[in-house]
Motif scaffolding. Sequence first.
Motif, PDB file in Angstrom:
ATOM      1  N   LEU A  82      19.148  -4.172  11.134  1.00  0.00           N
ATOM      2  CA  LEU A  82      19.279  -5.548  11.602  1.00  0.00           C
ATOM      3  C   LEU A  82      18.186  -5.776  12.628  1.00  0.00           C
ATOM      4  N   LEU A 110      18.007  -8.765   7.646  1.00  0.00           N
ATOM      5  CA  LEU A 110      18.475  -7.426   7.323  1.00  0.00           C
ATOM      6  C   LEU A 110      17.536  -6.762   6.324  1.00  0.00           C
ATOM      7  N   GLN A 123      19.093 -12.626  12.204  1.00  0.00           N
ATOM      8  CA  GLN A 123      20.123 -12.146  11.286  1.00  0.00           C
ATOM      9  C   GLN A 123      19.425 -11.582  10.049  1.00  0.00           C
ATOM     10  N   THR A 165      21.204 -13.859   0.732  1.00  0.00           N
ATOM     11  CA  THR A 165      21.887 -13.545   1.963  1.00  0.00           C
ATOM     12  C   THR A 165      23.118 -12.721   1.642  1.00  0.00           C
ATOM     13  N   CYS A 179      26.624 -14.420   7.696  1.00  0.00           N
ATOM     14  CA  CYS A 179      25.536 -14.340   6.718  1.00  0.00           C
ATOM     15  C   CYS A 179      24.327 -13.628   7.322  1.00  0.00           C
ATOM     16  N   TYR A 180      23.791 -12.659   6.578  1.00  0.00           N
ATOM     17  CA  TYR A 180      22.597 -11.914   6.974  1.00  0.00           C
ATOM     18  C   TYR A 180      21.535 -12.131   5.901  1.00  0.00           C
ATOM     19  N   THR A 181      20.395 -12.662   6.293  1.00  0.00           N
ATOM     20  CA  THR A 181      19.312 -12.918   5.353  1.00  0.00           C
ATOM     21  C   THR A 181      18.677 -11.594   4.944  1.00  0.00           C
TER      22      THR A 181
END
Length: 176
Positions: A117, A124, A122, A80, A88-90
Amino acid sequence: MKPRRFLLAFLRAVLLGGGLAGLARTPQASAQTAAGSNQVQQLQVTVQEVQLQGRVVCLAEEMHRQHGTELPTRHQHIWTLKTTNGVCYTLLEGKFSQAIFQDERVRAKELRVKGRLLPRSQALELTYFRSVKNGVLQNLYYYCEICAISTVSPEPCACCQAPVQLIEKPATERDE
């Protein structure tokens, strides 16, 4: 419903492929269904292009640290990007994120990424990434000295199969 109308509705449902489920449809219900499908088509969301900066963390470990969630001793890492503002962006594994998934040296760096995105998530998908070293944007890539080939992948050289070397050099304005 009168018997004659029922029989006509039954035949229409069976003959037109609606099966027995077609019996439950009245003209008003069919109009509502059509209107509903138009609304669904209008609500389609587009993928958003974003640029983010942060560090790579394991989502499970970060949630354990922040919220006390259960964390098995042996767990799979879900990589992430934790941005500088804490979101937090997976990361989805792909061509431009392969280095993050395979090379702990890349995961240890502060990164500036561009990506897509994905709607309602979330998640990415990376399309570009650079490292940030002492506030300066760096090109980050792998290089085969034998073949003079640059790549974004830590895999052995596609040409000679020799190991590639991780290179980090200051980016120019043209690189951004």
